[in-house]
Structure formats: C-alpha cells, structure tokens
Design an enzyme around this catalytic site. Structure first.
Site, mmCIF file in Angstrom:
data_model
loop_
_atom_site.group_PDB
_atom_site.id
_atom_site.type_symbol
_atom_site.label_atom_id
_atom_site.label_comp_id
_atom_site.label_asym_id
_atom_site.label_seq_id
_atom_site.Cartn_x
_atom_site.Cartn_y
_atom_site.Cartn_z
ATOM 1 C CG ASN A 98 -1.672 1.320 1.390
ATOM 2 O OD1 ASN A 98 -2.453 1.692 0.513
ATOM 3 N ND2 ASN A 98 -1.414 2.039 2.481
ATOM 4 N NE ARG A 146 -11.026 1.073 -0.748
ATOM 5 C CZ ARG A 146 -12.217 0.641 -1.118
ATOM 6 N NH1 ARG A 146 -12.878 1.240 -2.094
ATOM 7 N NH2 ARG A 146 -12.754 -0.407 -0.515
ATOM 8 C CG ASP A 155 -1.693 5.783 -0.092
ATOM 9 O OD1 ASP A 155 -1.561 4.728 0.558
ATOM 10 O OD2 ASP A 155 -2.666 6.016 -0.836
ATOM 11 C CG ASP A 185 0.390 -4.349 5.735
ATOM 12 O OD1 ASP A 185 0.237 -4.722 6.905
ATOM 13 O OD2 ASP A 185 0.617 -3.161 5.407
ATOM 14 C CG HIS A 189 -5.699 1.599 4.223
ATOM 15 N ND1 HIS A 189 -6.520 2.603 4.695
ATOM 16 C CD2 HIS A 189 -5.489 0.764 5.270
ATOM 17 C CE1 HIS A 189 -6.769 2.382 5.986
ATOM 18 N NE2 HIS A 189 -6.153 1.276 6.349
ATOM 19 C CD GLU A 222 -4.437 -7.540 8.711
ATOM 20 O OE1 GLU A 222 -4.345 -8.691 8.213
ATOM 21 O OE2 GLU A 222 -4.291 -7.312 9.910
ATOM 22 N NE ARG A 315 -3.302 -14.798 11.306
ATOM 23 C CZ ARG A 315 -3.451 -13.563 10.806
ATOM 24 N NH1 ARG A 315 -2.792 -13.194 9.722
ATOM 25 N NH2 ARG A 315 -4.257 -12.704 11.397
HETATM 26 C C1 LAG Z 1 -1.094 -3.323 8.940
HETATM 27 N N1 LAG Z 1 -2.119 -3.992 8.499
HETATM 28 O O1 LAG Z 1 -2.955 -3.620 7.579
HETATM 29 C C2 LAG Z 1 -0.151 -3.914 9.903
HETATM 30 O O2 LAG Z 1 -0.699 -5.115 10.457
HETATM 31 C C3 LAG Z 1 0.204 -2.899 10.949
HETATM 32 O O3 LAG Z 1 1.023 -3.488 11.926
HETATM 33 C C4 LAG Z 1 0.903 -1.725 10.262
HETATM 34 O O4 LAG Z 1 1.182 -0.667 11.191
HETATM 35 C C5 LAG Z 1 -0.016 -1.125 9.184
HETATM 36 N N2 LAG Z 1 -0.879 -2.047 8.514
HETATM 37 C C6 LAG Z 1 0.836 -0.461 8.119
HETATM 38 O O5 LAG Z 1 1.523 -1.427 7.367
HETATM 39 C C7 LAG Z 1 2.426 -0.767 11.896
HETATM 40 C C8 LAG Z 1 2.292 -0.141 13.288
HETATM 41 C C9 LAG Z 1 2.232 1.373 13.206
HETATM 42 C C10 LAG Z 1 3.443 1.890 12.486
HETATM 43 C C11 LAG Z 1 3.380 1.311 11.074
HETATM 44 C C12 LAG Z 1 4.554 1.732 10.227
HETATM 45 O O6 LAG Z 1 1.095 -0.666 13.898
HETATM 46 O O7 LAG Z 1 2.239 1.877 14.578
HETATM 47 O O8 LAG Z 1 3.419 3.319 12.448
HETATM 48 O O9 LAG Z 1 3.462 -0.148 11.159
HETATM 49 O O10 LAG Z 1 5.764 1.366 10.808
HETATM 50 C C13 LAG Z 1 4.571 3.981 12.966
HETATM 51 C C14 LAG Z 1 4.258 4.874 14.159
HETATM 52 C C15 LAG Z 1 3.322 6.018 13.715
HETATM 53 C C16 LAG Z 1 3.987 6.811 12.592
HETATM 54 C C17 LAG Z 1 4.322 5.844 11.458
HETATM 55 C C18 LAG Z 1 5.077 6.563 10.353
HETATM 56 O O11 LAG Z 1 3.650 4.094 15.175
HETATM 57 O O12 LAG Z 1 3.087 6.861 14.823
HETATM 58 O O13 LAG Z 1 3.105 7.811 12.107
HETATM 59 O O14 LAG Z 1 5.173 4.781 11.926
HETATM 60 O O15 LAG Z 1 6.324 7.047 10.829
HETATM 61 CA CA CA Z 2 -3.629 3.592 -0.355
#
Ligand code: LAG
Ligand code: CA
Length: 465
Positions: A98, A146, A155, A185, A189, A222, A315
């Site tokens: 995405n 999206r 994006d 993943d 979106h 997802e 799973r």
């Molecule tokens: C998913 N599924 O659709 C994943 O299972 C999930 O774990 C992913 O988020 C998300 N989609 C994007 O692929 C994870 C964390 C986020 C993290 C993101 C990117 O849950 O917390 O965001 O991966 O690493 C982090 C920070 C944010 C920040 C962002 C960009 O937590 O605060 O804005 O990075 O710097």
């Molecule tokens: Ca998108």
C-alpha cells in the site's frame, strides 16, 4: 485465491512473527511438519527502513523490494521456502504494497529512502508514483482511506500501471521462490479493482515446489470491516472472530451461545475467512479485546475451540515476550535478531513465547487434522458455561468456563479407552494424563474441574489407548 494449498489433511498457518528465515527452515523440519502444521506466515521479506530502537513496526515501512531484512537475505529466504515445502509446510508472505516508508533514512539493504521528496531509488519509485499527500482521518470513507496516507506512510498510487508492474514483479519473484500465497497488508487502503488486476497477473504457484498445475496463490486480505468487494477477490482476515471468542472465554458471554458460532454470530462465510484469536496488532492494543499468551488458560481454551470447530482457515500467533508495545524481537546490541532456543518440553527460550509450541495448542492442531472433513454432532451444553461436541465419529471435546463437569456425555467415538490430549498424551499404549472410557453406546463419564490447569478435555481417533 481462496485455496491455501495445504498438503494432505494438515491445517493452520502459524505466524512466526519476526523469525529469521534460517530458524523457520529448521522449525519446518524439526517441529512443524511433525505436529501437522500446514504453513507459516513470515514477516515482510522486503527491505524496510531502519528505525532507531528497532521497533517491530519498522518492517511495515518498505524502502525497496530487495529481499534483505533482519530475517535474512534472498538466498536464506529461498532456502527456507525449499526446505519448508520439502516437508509439506507452506510459506505465506506478508506483502506490504500500500505504501513506502514515512520517514527518510536508510533501509536494511542499504537503499536510500527519501520520503520527503518521495524518491525510493531501490525500486525505483519517484514522486509521480504516489497519491497526493493527505491524511487518513475517516476509515469508513473509501476515497479518504484509499488515497490518503495511513499514519503518514507514503501512499503508492496503484492506479498507475508502473506501480502495479513493480508490485506484480515483487510478488511473482516470491512465487518463483516457492511461496504459496500472501497476507495483503493494509488491503482496505487499496482500491479493489487495482488489487484485482494485481492478483490476476500473478503467476501460478511454482510446480517445482510440489504445487499442482495452475494453482493460484492463496490471498488473505487485511480488511477490518467486512467488504464484499474484497471477499470477491480472495479471503479476508476475520477480526470479529477473535474478538467475539475472546469475549466469550473471558466469561463475558456464555459458552452455550456458541451453538451457532459462524455466520450466526455475524462472521463471514468460513470459506472466505482466516480465523484467529490474536495477531501482532491486536495483541498490542491498549485494553485490547483479544486474548493473548498473557492470559494463558483462557487463551488456550479459545484456541482449542477455534481448532475444534470446522469454521475457516485457522491461524495461530507465535510471539516474543513484550511489555512495551514498540519493542522489537529479541536482539543483540548490534540489532541482530537472537534465535529462539528450545527447552526439553518444546517451549522456547531467549525471550520467545512460541505459542505454537505449547502442548495443548499443537495437540489441538493434530485434533483438527484427525477430524478433518467431519461436522459438529451431538452439541451439548448445561445451558450455561459448559459445552461439549463431537466431530463426526472422530473426535470429542468438552469445555468448562464455570463449574465442574462430572457426568456421562455422548462422545460419538467407538468404544474403548482414549487419552485426553489436553492433560497428557498417549505414550506406548498408556495415557500420561487423564483417560476416558467410552462405553458401547458411545457415552463416557467425563470429569473436568473448573479450577484445573486447563479448561478443556479432548479425545480423538488417534488418542485411543
Ligand atoms: C497493517 N495492516 O494492515 C499492519 O498489520 C500494521 O502493523 C501496520 O502498522 C499497518 N498495517 C501499516 O503497514 C504498523 C504499526 C504502526 C506503524 C506502522 C509503520 O502498527 O504503529 O506506524 O506499522 O511502521 C509507525 C508509528 C506512527 C507513525 C508511522 C510513520 O507508530 O506513529 O506515524 O510509523 O512514521
Ligand atoms: Ca492507499
């Protein structure tokens, strides 16, 4: 896209979250194949942004499609796929397509990530390959969800031919290397017609790895709200499954109501769904609704119910211990992931939880194999927090979430002495735990105390003493 291409009667995908490819290869050979596991979901294999402190979520910030991460490089990935397929265990890749990284920096293969100007030369992607910047503020609005940035992640515009080409090339490369499918993943979106085109251009699975001719990759997306537009393209992860079942086994609902578990509870059709109790996101939610390894007794009951029930492709989450939700996998001071070690009872050391190696869990994976193809029969409940049911004439399971079970129940099994596979197992003709004597009419006296170590008892055709 809805067939996981499991070998034989095997079942269940185990998510070996943040494991290294070499360790997964050994796990397929030494453990998974023997316990009847069908597949492994691996962490994203493509280059990600190196983020200070090495949180697990850096792997959801792609920098390129080079197969170099803390889990290993392309040759170790290839070796893993070969060795796992050779013992009948399939590999499913977590495909992050995405977006690209949110921040500037360097990736795990050394590529540059210039998020500010949207240059990712490792692919290469440039500014025109991304949607106009905007923030996702409303997950229920398709255009916003999206076309805008998910938590600031750049994006990609999958409406562009070039972007789709790069994604298809990446995924087809993995198919060449022997994978059986993909966890998509952030599918919610991405526009469904773009996903449809991407899936349609994927190669058939590689016959060199034992897949049948013309086998399409297994796709599980997802998507947190049920959306027919996605279910028409492949399967979906069913978030409601683990949340509702966790709520039941937490004692907030009665076991007796599970009599119509499935679409009757508002779940997707089982053939469209990947069922799970927790995943790497839900286990980190503050005041999360899903049971995790941290509430072991209730968690094992929920997993036992999932594996005993015919619904869905199942799973299992396999974790490392954490209190800080950002914490990455066990690693040394250079950031290299530390492999799990193993105790004599099969459990893991070095900070790894390895739920898939908990005896009650892998014994229920075997139960699911033994009862494959049968349906639920002779559902019984005490009209409250105790239930029991048969799977054809192959298996029988009892649960109590309140009060002791001490009564005759119909097991549907041929007469004989059976070992309970939860309190012990069958060893050399004897039971190491409880035994259950099934009488000529298929009934057996069952004793299961509410305060016992486990809240369930299970017997099956292969646990006959
Ligand atoms: C998913 N599924 O659709 C994943 O299972 C999930 O774990 C992913 O988020 C998300 N989609 C994007 O692929 C994870 C964390 C986020 C993290 C993101 C990117 O849950 O917390 O965001 O991966 O690493 C982090 C920070 C944010 C920040 C962002 C960009 O937590 O605060 O804005 O990075 O710097
Ligand atoms: Ca998108």
């Amino acid at each position: 896209y809805k067939d996981p291409h499991f070998r034989g009667d095997r079942n269940t995908i185990v998510h070996l979250f943040e494991w290294k490819w070499d360790d997964i290869a050994s796990e397929c050979e030494n453990f998974l194949q023997h316990k009847g596991y069908a597949g492994v979901q691996v962490s994203p294999p493509n280059e990600n942004l190196i983020i200070e402190g090495r949180p697990w979520w850096e792997r959801y910030q792609p920098v390129s499609y080079l197969l170099i991460t803390r889990s290993g490089n392309e040759s170790s990935f290839k070796n893993m796929a070969k060795r796992c397929n050779a013992v009948g265990v399939r590999i499913y890749v977590d495909a992050v397509i995405n977006h690209m990284s949110a921040e500037n920096g360097i990736g795990t293969a050394g590529s540059v990530a210039n998020a500010t100007y949207k240059y990712f030369p490792g692919v290469p992607y440039g500014p025109n390959d991304f949607n106009e910047p905007c923030e996702i503020t409303n997950y229920d609005d398709n255009v916003n969800a999206r076309n805008c940035e998910l938590v600031g992640l750049k994006d990609l515009d999958q409406g562009k031919q070039y972007v789709r080409d790069k994604i298809v090339e990446f995924m087809n490369h993995l198919i060449d290397l022997g994978v059986a499918g993909f966890r998509m993943d952030a599918a919610r979106h991405i526009w469904p017609p773009n996903l449809k085109e991407i899936y349609s251009r994927l190669k058939n699975l590689n016959t060199q790895y034992g897949f049948p001719e013309s086998a399409r990759p297994f796709i599980y997306q997802e998507v947190s709200n049920m959306d027919r537009d996605y279910a028409n393209l492949g399967t979906l992860v069913e978030f409601k499954y683990g949340r509702s079942l966790s709520n039941v086994f937490r004692g907030n609902d009665k076991l007796k109501w599970l009599v119509n578990w499935g679409p009757g509870w508002g779940l997707l059709d089982g053939l469209d769904a990947v069922a799970f109790i927790d995943n790497h996101d839900t286990q980190r939610e503050q005041n999360g609704q899903s049971l995790t390894y941290k509430s072991a007794k209730q968690y094992k009951m929920a997993i036992a119910f999932m594996l005993a029930h015919p619904y869905g492709t199942t799973r299992i989450m396999s974790s490392y211990a954490f209190t800080d939700s950002n914490k990455g996998p066990p690693a040394d001071n250079k950031g290299n992931i530390i492999s799990p070690g193993f105790n004599s009872d099969d459990t893991c050391t070095n900070g790894w939880i390895c739920e898939h190696r908990w005896r009650e869990i892998y014994d229920m994976v075997e139960f699911r194999n033994v009862v494959a193809g049968t349906s639920i029969e002779n559902w019984w409940s005490n009209d409250d927090q105790q239930i029991a049911f048969c799977r054809g004439n192959k298996g029988f399971i009892v649960f109590t979430n309140w009060g002791d079970v001490e009564r005759d129940l119909q097991t549907c099994l041929p007469p004989g002495i059976y070992c309970d596979v939860i309190s012990g197992k069958l060893v050399g003709g004897n039971c190491t735990g409880k035994s259950v004597t099934v009488k000529r009419d298929g009934k057996a006296f069952i004793k299961l105390g509410a305060l016992e170590f486990n809240g369930m008892l299970a017997i099956h055709a292969k646990s006959k003493a």
